[in-house]
Design a protein around this motif. Structure first.
Motif, PDB file in Angstrom:
ATOM      1  N   GLU A  73     -71.189 -13.172  82.260  1.00 44.30           N
ATOM      2  CA  GLU A  73     -70.134 -14.177  82.262  1.00 44.30           C
ATOM      3  C   GLU A  73     -70.252 -15.076  83.490  1.00 44.30           C
ATOM      4  O   GLU A  73     -69.916 -16.258  83.449  1.00 44.30           O
ATOM      5  CB  GLU A  73     -68.768 -13.493  82.209  1.00 44.30           C
ATOM      6  CG  GLU A  73     -68.502 -12.778  80.886  1.00 44.30           C
ATOM      7  CD  GLU A  73     -67.119 -12.153  80.826  1.00 44.30           C
ATOM      8  OE1 GLU A  73     -66.422 -12.181  81.860  1.00 44.30           O
ATOM      9  OE2 GLU A  73     -66.739 -11.647  79.747  1.00 44.30           O
ATOM     10  N   GLU A 118     -71.675 -11.422  70.437  1.00 48.04           N
ATOM     11  CA  GLU A 118     -70.310 -11.877  70.170  1.00 48.04           C
ATOM     12  C   GLU A 118     -69.568 -12.178  71.470  1.00 48.04           C
ATOM     13  O   GLU A 118     -68.876 -13.205  71.583  1.00 48.04           O
ATOM     14  CB  GLU A 118     -69.555 -10.814  69.364  1.00 48.04           C
ATOM     15  CG  GLU A 118     -68.126 -11.208  69.026  1.00 48.04           C
ATOM     16  CD  GLU A 118     -67.409 -10.131  68.231  1.00 48.04           C
ATOM     17  OE1 GLU A 118     -66.380 -10.453  67.600  1.00 48.04           O
ATOM     18  OE2 GLU A 118     -67.860  -8.969  68.243  1.00 48.04           O
ATOM     19  N   LYS A 119     -69.725 -11.294  72.443  1.00 46.30           N
ATOM     20  CA  LYS A 119     -69.036 -11.467  73.725  1.00 46.30           C
ATOM     21  C   LYS A 119     -69.493 -12.737  74.442  1.00 46.30           C
ATOM     22  O   LYS A 119     -68.663 -13.529  74.920  1.00 46.30           O
ATOM     23  CB  LYS A 119     -69.299 -10.238  74.600  1.00 46.30           C
ATOM     24  CG  LYS A 119     -68.739 -10.356  76.008  1.00 46.30           C
ATOM     25  CD  LYS A 119     -69.151  -9.149  76.855  1.00 46.30           C
ATOM     26  CE  LYS A 119     -68.705  -9.306  78.308  1.00 46.30           C
ATOM     27  NZ  LYS A 119     -69.157  -8.158  79.133  1.00 46.30           N
ATOM     28  N   SER A 122     -68.502 -16.006  72.462  1.00 45.95           N
ATOM     29  CA  SER A 122     -67.048 -16.216  72.524  1.00 45.95           C
ATOM     30  C   SER A 122     -66.622 -16.715  73.899  1.00 45.95           C
ATOM     31  O   SER A 122     -65.799 -17.630  74.012  1.00 45.95           O
ATOM     32  CB  SER A 122     -66.305 -14.909  72.197  1.00 45.95           C
ATOM     33  OG  SER A 122     -66.590 -14.473  70.892  1.00 45.95           O
ATOM     34  N   PHE A 123     -67.190 -16.112  74.957  1.00 49.62           N
ATOM     35  CA  PHE A 123     -66.833 -16.523  76.314  1.00 49.62           C
ATOM     36  C   PHE A 123     -67.279 -17.959  76.583  1.00 49.62           C
ATOM     37  O   PHE A 123     -66.536 -18.748  77.187  1.00 49.62           O
ATOM     38  CB  PHE A 123     -67.460 -15.566  77.329  1.00 49.62           C
ATOM     39  CG  PHE A 123     -67.008 -15.807  78.734  1.00 49.62           C
ATOM     40  CD1 PHE A 123     -65.751 -15.389  79.157  1.00 49.62           C
ATOM     41  CD2 PHE A 123     -67.827 -16.461  79.646  1.00 49.62           C
ATOM     42  CE1 PHE A 123     -65.324 -15.620  80.463  1.00 49.62           C
ATOM     43  CE2 PHE A 123     -67.410 -16.694  80.949  1.00 49.62           C
ATOM     44  CZ  PHE A 123     -66.148 -16.269  81.353  1.00 49.62           C
TER      45      PHE A 123
END
Length: 459
Positions: A73, A118-119, A122-123
């Protein structure tokens, strides 16, 4: 006629040792060519890479700027920060989808890999609207898992997907085209391809994939992917037959490709492309220019100023602009004289420079640091080069000389000379200004002024 988008990866997969200015010039040329997407690499050095992307953003207005996010992230946040000034921004999430890649690059099993995809998507989607998922090593992935991975990315918000034939040896062009067609039919999303050119069949693979539904082709000027020049020529010559077209500026194609290749060739031998120097020219500004316009020009020149220095530069700009329009040289001088003023870590005590047409130029420089006198002696290609090398000997650091200008500020035999020096260190630009009746002395003082700014900020 279906329009094919060109996503150039020349700056995303850099093989040459490009300087800051060379990267900017390549991006400028790609923008002039009307490349749809200019891809940049991962933000590895938050300080220099973010500055590079922000600088490129100041003149890439038509194309999409795409920055690769890593596998965290934090890397996405850095990409978002770098793209903050871009007109059209895209984040690329590049993750392996082959069994070997997942295991050895991400250390994850297929089910965990789907969760990571997905993570990350999405972020990224929370930060920017345009997100691309790149399936690395797609041609060696298991078909069912690949489809699941791509659909997972689309459901998480991906606006585009790309299939990477990283191995370049598992499929022939017709097989790759069938592979791409199957993906286009099963995954409802704009699809691109990256074909490695190890076997010389990248253009054939990409062309057949385009005929089977692919709408984005990733190219490269130098090597590694579909050669930009050859693929664009194919679209130009065969577009009517294939019912495809592109936005590329065909008129300037050969000239721009040659220029980028020239920059690349010279970077390999440590030379800075002369054409890149034109990049630092900004349009003249008059007294009515607001602070945002002035700061855009400052950014284009390569400076990253604090809010305090921005205010100082703008105040000085307004004073100068009352008398004359301000161009690149004037703006450089303003920045050197009022911005980034710092205490003198190194003070000039004395210098002796010997030069002539039958001897090599040499310089002996004495500098004071923390009350201690340090001396440097060096031989150079000229008196100023020798002096600069002697200073580097004292400081123990090498600084990339980005620009050096000398001009007279008064007339007559005792004319005052002004020297402007711009040094690049850690990807950031620092300028120094020096004035003296001795032009070598002015140059030494300007160089030291820039060095002191580097030392102060690093400390």
């Amino acid at each position: 006629m279906r329009k094919i988008k060109i996503a150039d990866t020349t700056l995303a997969h850099v093989e040459g040792n490009y300087s800051f200015k060379e990267k900017i010039e390549i991006a400028r040329q790609l923008e002039n060519l009307n490349v749809d997407i200019i891809e940049l690499g991962t933000i590895e050095n938050a300080r220099t890479d973010i500055l590079l992307v922000k600088t490129i953003s100041s003149f890439v207005k038509k194309g999409i700027l795409s920055v690769c996010a890593g596998m965290s992230e934090e890397s996405i946040n850095n990409a978002v920060l770098a793209l903050s000034n871009a007109n059209n921004k895209r984040i690329r999430v590049e993750l392996p989808v082959s069994p070997v890649g997942m295991e050895y690059v991400c250390h994850k099993k297929p089910d965990k890999m789907l969760l990571l995809i997905e993570k990350m998507i999405s972020f990224a989607k929370e930060k920017v609207e345009d997100v691309e998922f790149c399936a690395i090593d797609a041609t060696r992935g298991e078909e069912d898992f690949l489809i699941s991975a791509l659909n997972t990315a689309v459901k998480a918000g991906a606006t585009a997907i790309s299939l990477y034939d990283s191995a370049a040896q598992t499929m022939m062009p017709d097989e790759f085209a069938d592979f791409a067609k199957k993906i286009c039919q099963q995954v409802p999303c704009e699809t691109g391809v990256f074909c490695d050119n190890k076997n010389g069949m990248a253009v054939a693979s990409a062309t057949l994939a385009v005929r089977n539904g692919v709408s984005i082709v990733k190219t490269n000027v130098n090597s590694g992917a579909v050669p930009l020049e050859i693929f664009v020529e194919m679209v130009k010559n065969c577009g009517n037959s294939f019912a495809i077209q592109s936005n590329i500026n065909y008129t300037n194609l050969n000239r721009i490709i040659k220029q980028i290749k020239w920059i690349s060739d010279n970077s390999k031998v440590g030379k800075i492309a002369a054409s890149a120097s034109d990049n630092t020219e900004v349009a003249e500004l008059d007294k009515d220019a607001d602070i945002n316009t002035v700061m855009a020009s400052v950014l284009k020149l390569g400076y990253d100023l604090s809010d305090e220095d921005k205010s100082k530069v703008y105040d000085e700009f307004k004073r100068v602009a009352e008398k004359k329009n301000v161009g690149s040289k004037e703006l450089d001088a303003i920045i050197a004289s009022v911005a980034l003023q710092v205490p003198e870590t190194y003070k000039l005590i004395s210098y002796v420079v010997n030069t002539g047409n039958i001897i090599s130029s040499s310089a002996q420089i004495a500098l004071e640091k923390n009350g201690k006198i340090c001396q440097g002696v060096s031989i150079g290609s000229g008196p100023i080069d020798a002096a600069f090398l002697a200073i580097e000997q004292v400081t123990g650091s090498h600084f990339e000389l980005d620009d050096f200008q000398i001009q007279s500020v008064t007339e007559g035999k005792e004319a005052m000379g002004s020297a402007l020096v711009k040094l690049r260190f850690g990807g950031k630009l620092y300028s120094g200004n020096g004035i003296s009746t001795d032009i070598i002395g002015a140059s030494i003082r300007a160089y030291l002024s820039a060095v002191n700014k580097i030392v102060y900020e690093e400390a």
